[in-house]
Design a protein around this motif. Structure first.
Motif, PDB file in Angstrom:
ATOM      1  N   THR A  66      43.521  46.384  36.060  1.00 57.66           N
ATOM      2  CA  THR A  66      42.231  45.710  36.046  1.00 57.66           C
ATOM      3  C   THR A  66      41.826  45.318  34.640  1.00 57.66           C
ATOM      4  O   THR A  66      40.775  44.765  34.434  1.00 57.66           O
ATOM      5  CB  THR A  66      41.153  46.643  36.617  1.00 57.66           C
ATOM      6  N   SER A  67      42.682  45.593  33.681  1.00 59.66           N
ATOM      7  CA  SER A  67      42.299  45.308  32.309  1.00 59.66           C
ATOM      8  C   SER A  67      42.364  43.825  32.012  1.00 59.66           C
ATOM      9  O   SER A  67      43.181  43.100  32.536  1.00 59.66           O
ATOM     10  CB  SER A  67      43.213  46.043  31.352  1.00 59.66           C
ATOM     11  N   ASP A  68      41.491  43.401  31.142  1.00 56.66           N
ATOM     12  CA  ASP A  68      41.410  42.000  30.770  1.00 56.66           C
ATOM     13  C   ASP A  68      40.473  41.901  29.597  1.00 56.66           C
ATOM     14  O   ASP A  68      39.957  42.914  29.129  1.00 56.66           O
ATOM     15  CB  ASP A  68      40.904  41.194  31.949  1.00 56.66           C
ATOM     16  N   PRO A  69      40.232  40.680  29.115  1.00 58.17           N
ATOM     17  CA  PRO A  69      39.418  40.549  27.912  1.00 58.17           C
ATOM     18  C   PRO A  69      38.047  41.181  28.075  1.00 58.17           C
ATOM     19  O   PRO A  69      37.365  41.449  27.107  1.00 58.17           O
ATOM     20  CB  PRO A  69      39.282  39.046  27.744  1.00 58.17           C
ATOM     21  N   ALA A  70      37.632  41.411  29.306  1.00 55.71           N
ATOM     22  CA  ALA A  70      36.310  41.974  29.517  1.00 55.71           C
ATOM     23  C   ALA A  70      36.395  43.451  29.881  1.00 55.71           C
ATOM     24  O   ALA A  70      35.404  44.061  30.209  1.00 55.71           O
ATOM     25  CB  ALA A  70      35.598  41.224  30.615  1.00 55.71           C
ATOM     26  N   ASP A  71      37.582  43.997  29.805  1.00 56.27           N
ATOM     27  CA  ASP A  71      37.771  45.383  30.212  1.00 56.27           C
ATOM     28  C   ASP A  71      37.350  46.308  29.088  1.00 56.27           C
ATOM     29  O   ASP A  71      38.155  47.059  28.554  1.00 56.27           O
ATOM     30  CB  ASP A  71      39.234  45.598  30.564  1.00 56.27           C
ATOM     31  N   GLN A  72      36.121  46.204  28.748  1.00 56.87           N
ATOM     32  CA  GLN A  72      35.594  46.969  27.637  1.00 56.87           C
ATOM     33  C   GLN A  72      34.411  47.776  28.115  1.00 56.87           C
ATOM     34  O   GLN A  72      33.902  47.539  29.197  1.00 56.87           O
ATOM     35  CB  GLN A  72      35.155  46.007  26.535  1.00 56.87           C
ATOM     36  N   PRO A  73      33.976  48.715  27.287  1.00 59.78           N
ATOM     37  CA  PRO A  73      32.780  49.466  27.656  1.00 59.78           C
ATOM     38  C   PRO A  73      31.695  48.509  28.093  1.00 59.78           C
ATOM     39  O   PRO A  73      31.285  47.629  27.344  1.00 59.78           O
ATOM     40  CB  PRO A  73      32.395  50.190  26.355  1.00 59.78           C
ATOM     41  N   ALA A  74      31.261  48.665  29.331  1.00 61.26           N
ATOM     42  CA  ALA A  74      30.279  47.737  29.860  1.00 61.26           C
ATOM     43  C   ALA A  74      29.007  47.792  29.042  1.00 61.26           C
ATOM     44  O   ALA A  74      28.513  48.850  28.702  1.00 61.26           O
ATOM     45  CB  ALA A  74      29.992  48.071  31.309  1.00 61.26           C
ATOM     46  N   TYR A 121      35.772  37.187  23.119  1.00 63.00           N
ATOM     47  CA  TYR A 121      34.954  37.869  24.116  1.00 63.00           C
ATOM     48  C   TYR A 121      33.541  37.282  24.138  1.00 63.00           C
ATOM     49  O   TYR A 121      32.973  37.027  25.206  1.00 63.00           O
ATOM     50  CB  TYR A 121      34.904  39.372  23.822  1.00 63.00           C
ATOM     51  N   ASP A 165      31.864  41.125  32.800  1.00 66.00           N
ATOM     52  CA  ASP A 165      33.049  41.974  32.857  1.00 66.00           C
ATOM     53  C   ASP A 165      33.528  42.116  34.294  1.00 66.00           C
ATOM     54  O   ASP A 165      34.719  41.968  34.592  1.00 66.00           O
ATOM     55  CB  ASP A 165      32.741  43.373  32.312  1.00 66.00           C
ATOM     56  N   GLN A 171      37.071  40.790  35.799  1.00 68.85           N
ATOM     57  CA  GLN A 171      38.025  41.720  36.404  1.00 68.85           C
ATOM     58  C   GLN A 171      38.317  41.342  37.851  1.00 68.85           C
ATOM     59  O   GLN A 171      39.462  41.349  38.287  1.00 68.85           O
ATOM     60  CB  GLN A 171      37.472  43.143  36.348  1.00 68.85           C
ATOM     61  N   TYR A 222      51.037  46.685  32.764  1.00 68.47           N
ATOM     62  CA  TYR A 222      49.634  46.304  32.812  1.00 68.47           C
ATOM     63  C   TYR A 222      49.467  44.875  33.286  1.00 68.47           C
ATOM     64  O   TYR A 222      48.592  44.558  34.088  1.00 68.47           O
ATOM     65  CB  TYR A 222      49.030  46.435  31.417  1.00 68.47           C
ATOM     66  N   ARG A 230      44.624  37.863  27.493  1.00 69.72           N
ATOM     67  CA  ARG A 230      44.545  39.177  28.128  1.00 69.72           C
ATOM     68  C   ARG A 230      45.121  40.257  27.234  1.00 69.72           C
ATOM     69  O   ARG A 230      44.570  41.350  27.128  1.00 69.72           O
ATOM     70  CB  ARG A 230      45.315  39.185  29.451  1.00 69.72           C
ATOM     71  N   GLY A 264      42.725  41.237  24.736  1.00 66.44           N
ATOM     72  CA  GLY A 264      41.658  42.031  25.352  1.00 66.44           C
ATOM     73  C   GLY A 264      42.099  43.444  25.646  1.00 66.44           C
ATOM     74  O   GLY A 264      41.376  44.411  25.377  1.00 66.44           O
TER      75      GLY A 264
END
Lengths: 148, 148
Positions: free
Chosen positions: B3-11, A115, B20, B24, A66, A48, A51
């Motif tokens: 809500t951030s996590d390894p997938a918390d990236q620009p969708a 990812y 994602d 989340q 966070y 995490r 990420g």
DNA sequence: TATTGTTATACTCTATAACTATA
DNA sequence: TATAGTTATAGAGTATAACAATA
């Protein structure tokens, strides 16, 4: 991975049925992330962190907030990741007490690979749905997350 | 919880956007379970064990397989829960090597309370959706889980 | 011989409390 | 005084390897 969990009970009418499904899905998802992390000697938390820091630079306390962890926990977490060359500590230029944490180039490269692995490992799950249903599911989840 | 996590990236378009959202949502869900467990001095794993054993009796190895953990890990896990009176070890009558683990009455009572708390804590999340959408979401999740 | 469970060991994760340095 | 971070400490979770008992 098994699907059993605290909600793995005879589905009840009302909210419980949905919540059972939500919990089970979450355990399946977490098991995937956990496995991918383990393959790289990373805990779920370390995963995490990578990420989170992919596109941000946060100070220790912000990172702790966070993740919902105590700041003292962050020290060891960042220590170990820094020792592996995945993160870097940078003294905050404007506040002499603060320490910013940023991802290193090696850490960023790893984060990208992780990812991609996460997407690949969960694709079979989402692949059980038609394209249209995938869109519906995404919209429903995002609606929930927006309210959160 | 963040809500951030390894997938918390620009969708991204394609599968990533859905994944994602799935990741989340899972982090949010796990944070709830974790919090409820912590309120009762239970780790996520202990919480799961109670849930799993609500309606089953498993031997140590089966429990380990269920959780995806090594059997040696189960020893300490069950030790601690047994010491608290939540679980009981029973020698397997047909196989002298095996040890069955079952939930105690106190453990079962706690499991019921925990389950109710889980439902209550996640209801606000699912409550963001209309009744019809809740049904749709449940159906979509169950479709994925069936394929899993 | 193979399987079941435990023990010994070593790390990581986590929180609490006390501390240092800076604001 | 208050905040940011670290250190010291303790306990839980986890895996690996070696072991005892049973099959």
């Amino acid at each position: 991975m098994p699907t059993s969990d605290p909600a793995d009970q005879p589905a009840v009418a009302g909210p419980a049925g949905l919540i059972d499904a939500l919990v089970q899905t979450s355990f399946v998802t977490m098991a995937s992330l956990n496995k991918i992390g383990a393959e790289h000697d990373l805990s779920l938390t370390q995963l995490r962190v990578l990420g989170i820091l992919r596109d941000r630079r946060l100070r220790m306390t912000e990172l702790a907030d966070y993740l919902g962890l105590d700041k003292s926990t962050m020290t060891g977490l960042v220590d170990r990741a820094e020792k592996r060359g995945l993160l870097e500590r940078v003294r905050n230029p404007t506040d002499g007490r603060a320490v910013d944490v940023r991802i290193s180039p090696a850490g960023a490269a790893l984060a990208e690979r992780l990812y991609a692995q996460v997407v690949a490992s969960l694709a079979p799950l989402t692949g059980a749905l038609s394209r249209a249903d995938q869109h519906r599911l995404r919209a429903l989840l995002e609606t929930m997350l927006d309210r959160h």
